[in-house]
Scaffold this active site. Structure first.
Site, PDB file in Angstrom:
ATOM      1  N   GLY A  58      62.030  34.492  55.903  1.00  0.00           N
ATOM      2  CA  GLY A  58      61.222  34.139  57.077  1.00  0.00           C
ATOM      3  C   GLY A  58      59.937  34.941  57.119  1.00  0.00           C
ATOM      4  N   ASP A  87      66.018  34.346  64.902  1.00  0.00           N
ATOM      5  CA  ASP A  87      65.334  33.439  65.836  1.00  0.00           C
ATOM      6  C   ASP A  87      65.604  33.820  67.278  1.00  0.00           C
ATOM      7  OD1 ASP A  87      64.220  31.668  63.803  1.00  0.00           O
ATOM      8  OD2 ASP A  87      66.319  31.306  63.351  1.00  0.00           O
ATOM      9  N   GLY A  92      68.464  30.924  60.967  1.00  0.00           N
ATOM     10  CA  GLY A  92      68.434  29.667  60.232  1.00  0.00           C
ATOM     11  C   GLY A  92      67.212  28.821  60.523  1.00  0.00           C
ATOM     12  N   GLU A 150      71.937  33.929  53.946  1.00  0.00           N
ATOM     13  CA  GLU A 150      71.716  35.120  54.790  1.00  0.00           C
ATOM     14  C   GLU A 150      73.045  35.656  55.331  1.00  0.00           C
ATOM     15  OE1 GLU A 150      67.238  34.130  56.469  1.00  0.00           O
ATOM     16  OE2 GLU A 150      68.971  33.351  57.541  1.00  0.00           O
ATOM     17  N   GLY A 175      65.238  38.767  59.443  1.00  0.00           N
ATOM     18  CA  GLY A 175      64.685  38.340  60.726  1.00  0.00           C
ATOM     19  C   GLY A 175      65.737  37.601  61.537  1.00  0.00           C
TER      20      GLY A 175
HETATM   21  C1  5RP Z   1      65.643  31.990  58.083  1.00  0.00           C
HETATM   22  C2  5RP Z   1      65.902  32.883  59.237  1.00  0.00           C
HETATM   23  C3  5RP Z   1      64.764  33.725  59.690  1.00  0.00           C
HETATM   24  O1  5RP Z   1      65.117  35.058  59.546  1.00  0.00           O
HETATM   25  C4  5RP Z   1      64.476  33.389  61.122  1.00  0.00           C
HETATM   26  O2  5RP Z   1      64.190  31.997  61.215  1.00  0.00           O
HETATM   27  C5  5RP Z   1      63.293  34.192  61.646  1.00  0.00           C
HETATM   28  O3  5RP Z   1      62.148  33.796  60.980  1.00  0.00           O
HETATM   29  P1  5RP Z   1      60.718  34.357  61.365  1.00  0.00           P
HETATM   30  O4  5RP Z   1      60.729  35.802  60.983  1.00  0.00           O
HETATM   31  O5  5RP Z   1      59.776  33.530  60.551  1.00  0.00           O
HETATM   32  O6  5RP Z   1      60.533  34.133  62.845  1.00  0.00           O
HETATM   33  O7  5RP Z   1      66.959  32.948  59.795  1.00  0.00           O
HETATM   34  O8  5RP Z   1      66.746  31.188  57.821  1.00  0.00           O
END
Ligand code: 5RP
Length: 242
Positions: free
Chosen positions: A33, A91, A102, A110, A89
């Protein structure tokens, strides 16, 4: 990295703080991410500057490609076996450090990587911290075979848990079904709020055809929340009293 937006400056602050936890000789999982991108850059800087000897596993092809471009050596998780630390990271992050992940579609690798780590440290900007998980869509990775039947099972589960939702979307990219690194599809559930994350997690995991979902419950040990001014707030997982 100059002229960062406030959000990117916050991500970079969190990434720096997480990379400061890395010690010579560690085995480290690298998340996916936009926040993880900052972390991979900061880690590569430290490796170049300090000659750290690390064993690194990546949670996605994208992270693997970036890390290698920056001169880092990436190995298969199975060749390393177990990790000291995974930095990733999220969400959404709730007060118990339960997560929705995700958004980038990498939550399967992950979760496997975090589950093979002594410690999972999450890095994020303040916008990711919530009281209750669910405003962000919950990704559910399903195998293509029989996916509409799997979706019907998911729908029935949501109804049995009284979870109302807007239409369940099949994730798209460039006008086509999004395909994960494992060749699967993603259903995005728009639930607004998830009052009982454990019940939903258990229910989804029990459906044949669901490979993995984006609820990470009890996996994150520490969240580092960066702010645009470079400060970082540490959120530790509350002690579970038996
Ligand atoms: C990817 C993830 C990311 O860690 C999550 O979406 C956060 O992304 P970002 O740092 O771009 O906000 O779970 O599958």
């Amino acid at each position: 990295m100059t002229d960062l937006s406030p959000s990117d400056a916050a991500k970079d602050a969190a990434a720096r703080a997480a990379v400061a936890l890395v010690r010579d000789g560690m085995r480290v999982g690298l998340g996916t991410g936009s926040t993880a991108v900052f972390m991979v850059h900061r880690l590569a800087e430290r490796v170049r500057a300090e000659g750290l000897r690390l064993r690194l596993a990546a949670t996605s092809r994208a992270t693997c490609d970036l890390a290698r471009q920056l001169g880092l050596t990436i190995e298969d998780l199975d060749d390393i076996g177990w990790l000291d630390l995974t930095i990733d990271g999220a969400d959404e992050i709730d007060p118990d450090l339960n997560l929705i992940k995700g958004g980038g579609g990498a939550h399967l690798r992950e979760k496997i990587t975090a589950a093979a780590s002594d410690r999972m440290v999450v890095i994020a900007d303040p916008g990711k911290v919530v009281e209750t998980l669910g405003a962000f869509h919950l990704p559910v990775e399903v195998i293509p075979f029989g996916w509409q039947t799997t979706r019907a099972h998911v729908q029935r589960l949501l109804e049995s848990l009284d979870l109302t939702q807007r239409p369940m979307l099949t994730r798209q990219r460039d006008g086509r079904d999004f395909v994960t690194d494992e060749g699967n599809m993603i259903l995005d559930l728009s639930l607004e709020a998830i009052p009982d994350c454990r019940a939903l997690s258990n229910g989804l995991s029990a459906i044949p055809g669901v490979v993995e979902h984006g609820l990470f419950l009890g996996m994150c040990d520490l969240a580092l929340i960066g702010s645009p001014d470079g400060g970082v707030i540490e959120l530790a997982r509350p002690e579970v009293v038996e």
